[in-house]
Design an enzyme around this catalytic site. Structure first.
Site, PDB file in Angstrom:
ATOM      1  N   TYR A  84      12.003  -7.167  52.308  1.00  0.00           N
ATOM      2  CA  TYR A  84      11.729  -7.655  50.942  1.00  0.00           C
ATOM      3  C   TYR A  84      10.856  -8.911  50.932  1.00  0.00           C
ATOM      4  CZ  TYR A  84      15.821  -4.790  49.680  1.00  0.00           C
ATOM      5  OH  TYR A  84      16.723  -3.772  49.508  1.00  0.00           O
TER       6      TYR A  84
HETATM    7  N1  NAP Z   1      17.400   1.266  50.412  1.00  0.00           N
HETATM    8  C1  NAP Z   1      17.853   0.086  50.058  1.00  0.00           C
HETATM    9  O1  NAP Z   1      18.519  -0.554  50.839  1.00  0.00           O
HETATM   10  C2  NAP Z   1      17.580  -0.451  48.676  1.00  0.00           C
HETATM   11  C3  NAP Z   1      16.675   0.183  47.842  1.00  0.00           C
HETATM   12  C4  NAP Z   1      16.519  -0.306  46.554  1.00  0.00           C
HETATM   13  C5  NAP Z   1      17.246  -1.415  46.126  1.00  0.00           C
HETATM   14  N2  NAP Z   1      18.113  -2.022  46.981  1.00  0.00           N
HETATM   15  C6  NAP Z   1      18.882  -3.220  46.590  1.00  0.00           C
HETATM   16  O2  NAP Z   1      19.411  -2.995  45.319  1.00  0.00           O
HETATM   17  C7  NAP Z   1      18.996  -4.068  44.467  1.00  0.00           C
HETATM   18  C8  NAP Z   1      18.969  -3.586  43.047  1.00  0.00           C
HETATM   19  O3  NAP Z   1      18.003  -2.566  42.867  1.00  0.00           O
HETATM   20  P1  NAP Z   1      16.844  -2.748  41.830  1.00  0.00           P
HETATM   21  O4  NAP Z   1      16.092  -3.961  42.227  1.00  0.00           O
HETATM   22  O5  NAP Z   1      16.090  -1.522  41.683  1.00  0.00           O
HETATM   23  O6  NAP Z   1      17.691  -3.146  40.551  1.00  0.00           O
HETATM   24  P2  NAP Z   1      18.047  -2.477  39.208  1.00  0.00           P
HETATM   25  O7  NAP Z   1      19.042  -3.390  38.663  1.00  0.00           O
HETATM   26  O8  NAP Z   1      18.388  -1.041  39.282  1.00  0.00           O
HETATM   27  O9  NAP Z   1      16.658  -2.552  38.394  1.00  0.00           O
HETATM   28  C9  NAP Z   1      15.925  -3.689  38.323  1.00  0.00           C
HETATM   29  C10 NAP Z   1      14.755  -3.490  37.365  1.00  0.00           C
HETATM   30  O10 NAP Z   1      15.219  -3.529  36.030  1.00  0.00           O
HETATM   31  C11 NAP Z   1      14.630  -4.641  35.340  1.00  0.00           C
HETATM   32  N3  NAP Z   1      15.721  -5.322  34.626  1.00  0.00           N
HETATM   33  C12 NAP Z   1      16.821  -5.877  35.184  1.00  0.00           C
HETATM   34  N4  NAP Z   1      17.603  -6.392  34.214  1.00  0.00           N
HETATM   35  C13 NAP Z   1      16.988  -6.145  33.037  1.00  0.00           C
HETATM   36  C14 NAP Z   1      17.317  -6.444  31.687  1.00  0.00           C
HETATM   37  N5  NAP Z   1      18.440  -7.086  31.371  1.00  0.00           N
HETATM   38  N6  NAP Z   1      16.453  -6.047  30.732  1.00  0.00           N
HETATM   39  C15 NAP Z   1      15.325  -5.391  31.039  1.00  0.00           C
HETATM   40  N7  NAP Z   1      14.955  -5.093  32.307  1.00  0.00           N
HETATM   41  C16 NAP Z   1      15.784  -5.464  33.295  1.00  0.00           C
HETATM   42  C17 NAP Z   1      14.051  -5.555  36.386  1.00  0.00           C
HETATM   43  O11 NAP Z   1      12.872  -6.171  35.875  1.00  0.00           O
HETATM   44  P3  NAP Z   1      12.859  -7.757  35.530  1.00  0.00           P
HETATM   45  O12 NAP Z   1      12.356  -8.423  36.758  1.00  0.00           O
HETATM   46  O13 NAP Z   1      11.887  -7.820  34.394  1.00  0.00           O
HETATM   47  O14 NAP Z   1      14.232  -8.158  35.149  1.00  0.00           O
HETATM   48  C18 NAP Z   1      13.763  -4.595  37.538  1.00  0.00           C
HETATM   49  O15 NAP Z   1      12.473  -4.060  37.449  1.00  0.00           O
HETATM   50  C19 NAP Z   1      17.661  -4.505  45.064  1.00  0.00           C
HETATM   51  O16 NAP Z   1      17.254  -5.774  44.637  1.00  0.00           O
HETATM   52  C20 NAP Z   1      18.024  -4.477  46.522  1.00  0.00           C
HETATM   53  O17 NAP Z   1      18.787  -5.607  46.846  1.00  0.00           O
HETATM   54  C21 NAP Z   1      18.293  -1.556  48.242  1.00  0.00           C
END
Ligand code: NAP
Length: 342
Positions: A84
Site C-alpha cells: 500500500y
Molecule cells: N487483499 C487484501 O488484503 C485487501 C484488498 C482490499 C482491501 N484490503 C483492506 O481492506 C481495507 C478496506 O477496503 P477498502 O479500502 O476497499 O474499503 P471500503 O470501506 O470497502 O471502501 C472504501 C471506499 O469507499 C469510500 N468511502 C468510505 N467511506 C465513505 C463514506 N462515508 N461516504 C462515501 N464514500 C466513502 C472511500 O472513498 P473516500 O476516500 O472518499 O472516503 C473508498 O473509496 C483496505 O484499506 C485494506 O486495508 C485488503
C-alpha cells in the site's frame, strides 16, 4: 444531512479523548478469534483506492490526520501492507501512540510471475517493521494469496513465519484473499483445512455474501478471527459504479431490469439507513462470524460517519429480507480492484 450519531458513539468519542489523557477507555471492542486480541469492531484500512488519502492526491500530513482521527475515536485496529505504501505514514502517525494499537501489515507472496521464498517474505516483514518504526506487529498477513499458490505458502513460507513469530517479530499470522480473482474464496477455504492461520481477511458485502456458507461456519467453529474488506469499495460509494454493475448484471441475465433500475433505494428511510455506505457497513457488522469491519477512507468526515454506522443497530428485518431476495444469489459484485495485488 449528517447521520444522527448514536449515544454509544458520542460516549466512545468522549472516552477516546479520556483515553488519550490516560483516564481509561471503554469503547466497543471484540475478540479477534483465537488470537485473543481485543480489537475495535471498526478497523482502519490503509489500502484500497484511498490509501489514507495518498491515493486521492492528499499529502502525508492529511494521511496522518486520518490515522489520528481513527485513534481519537477509539479505533485500535490498523491494517496496512507493504504494497500500500502507507506503512511509513502509519509509523509516523503512531509515534508516541503505539501502545494499545493492534497493528496489522502484510507481505505479498509473489513478484511478477514468481512466488517468493520464506526468506524473501521475512525480508519484507523486516522492511515493514522499519517503516512502521516498531519491533513487532500484532498481526502479519500474507497478502492476496491465490489457491494455486497455497501449497507453496505452506511448504516454504509458513515455516519462516513461525520462526519470525518465535523470535517475537510477529504475534499472530493471517491470510488475505485476492477478492477480484477469487470470488469463491478458494484460497481461504483451502487455508481453513490447516490449523495455522489465526485470522483471515475476506470480501463480504450486500451483493457478495457467499462467505456466509463458504467461510463463516468454519471460521466460527475454529476460532479464526475475521477482518472484512470490500464492504463499500466503489460500488456502494459511487452511484455511477453501481449503475454500471447493475447494467452488467442485467446483460448477464442475473438481475431483472426493474430491480436494477433502483436496486437499493428501499434501504434509505427514516427507520432504515441514512445512506448506501451506512447500509453497507451496518449490513456486514451484524453478520454472525464477522469480527472486524475494515473501512478505507481519505476523509475524516467519512471516517466519523463510518464508525457511527458500524456502531448502529442492524438494518430493519424487512430490508434484510428484501436484500437477500433480490441479491442473495449474486457472487462477486463490487470486487473491483487490481487484478494481481488485491
Ligand atoms: N487483499 C487484501 O488484503 C485487501 C484488498 C482490499 C482491501 N484490503 C483492506 O481492506 C481495507 C478496506 O477496503 P477498502 O479500502 O476497499 O474499503 P471500503 O470501506 O470497502 O471502501 C472504501 C471506499 O469507499 C469510500 N468511502 C468510505 N467511506 C465513505 C463514506 N462515508 N461516504 C462515501 N464514500 C466513502 C472511500 O472513498 P473516500 O476516500 O472518499 O472516503 C473508498 O473509496 C483496505 O484499506 C485494506 O486495508 C485488503
Amino acid at each position: 444531512m449528517a447521520p444522527r450519531v448514536p449515544a454509544a458513539v458520542a460516549k466512545r468519542v468522549r472516552l477516546g479523548s479520556l483515553a488519550r489523557a490516560g483516564m481509561g477507555v471503554a469503547v466497543e471492542y471484540t475478540t479477534l478469534g483465537r488470537t485473543g486480541l481485543r480489537v475495535s469492531v471498526a478497523g482502519l484500512g490503509c489500502g484500497g483506492f484511498s490509501r489514507l488519502g495518498l491515493g486521492r492526491g492528499r499529502n502525508e500530513d492529511a494521511a496522518i490526520a486520518v490515522v489520528h482521527a481513527a485513534l481519537d475515536h477509539g479505533v485500535t485496529l490498523i491494517d496496512t501492507a507493504a504494497a500500500y505504501r502507507t506503512e511509513d505514514v502509519v509509523g509516523r502517525a503512531l509515534a508516541g501512540r503505539r501502545e494499545g494499537v493492534v497493528l496489522a501489515t502484510k507481505a505479498m507472496v509473489r513478484e511478477g510471475g514468481r512466488v517468493l521464498s520464506g526468506a524473501e517474505v521475512v525480508a519484507s516483514l523486516e522492511q515493514s517493521l522499519a517503516r512502521l518504526r516498531t519491533d513487532r506487529v500484532e498481526l502479519f498477513q500474507l497478502h492476496a494469496v491465490l489457491a494455486r499458490e497455497y501449497a507453496h505458502v505452506m511448504a516454504e513460507i509458513v515455516p519462516a513465519l513461525l520462526r519470525a513469530k518465535a523470535a517475537g517479530k510477529i504475534r499472530h499470522i493471517g491470510l488475505t484473499e485476492t477478492a477480484p480473482n477469487d470470488h469463491g474464496h478458494d484460497a481461504l477455504a483451502r487455508a481453513l483445512e490447516d490449523g495455522v492461520w489465526e485470522t483471515v481477511m475476506l470480501a463480504f458485502n450486500m451483493m457478495h455474501t457467499n462467505a456466509r456458507e463458504v467461510l463463516f461456519p468454519r471460521t466460527r467453529a475454529q476460532g479464526v478471527g475475521t477482518l472484512l474488506m470490500f464492504v463499500v469499495r466503489n460500488v456502494f460509494s459511487q452511484p455511477a459504479r453501481l449503475e454500471e454493475e447493475m447494467r452488467g448484471l442485467v446483460a448477464e441475465g442475473k438481475l431483472a431490469a426493474e430491480v436494477a433500475a433502483d436496486p437499493l433505494g428501499f434501504l434509505i428511510h427514516a427507520a432504515g439507513a441514512s445512506s448506501l455506505t451506512d447500509a453497507a457497513y451496518r449490513f456486514v457488522r451484524h453478520e454472525p462470524g464477522v469480527d472486524v469491519v475494515l473501512f478505507g477512507t481519505s476523509d475524516v468526515g467519512h471516517l466519523r460517519e463510518n464508525i457511527a454506522s458500524i456502531l448502529k443497530p442492524k438494518l430493519p428485518a424487512a430490508d434484510l429480507a428484501l436484500l437477500r431476495a433480490r441479491f442473495g444469489h449474486l457472487v462477486g459484485v463490487g470486487l473491483d480492484g487490481p487484478k494481481v495485488a488485491g
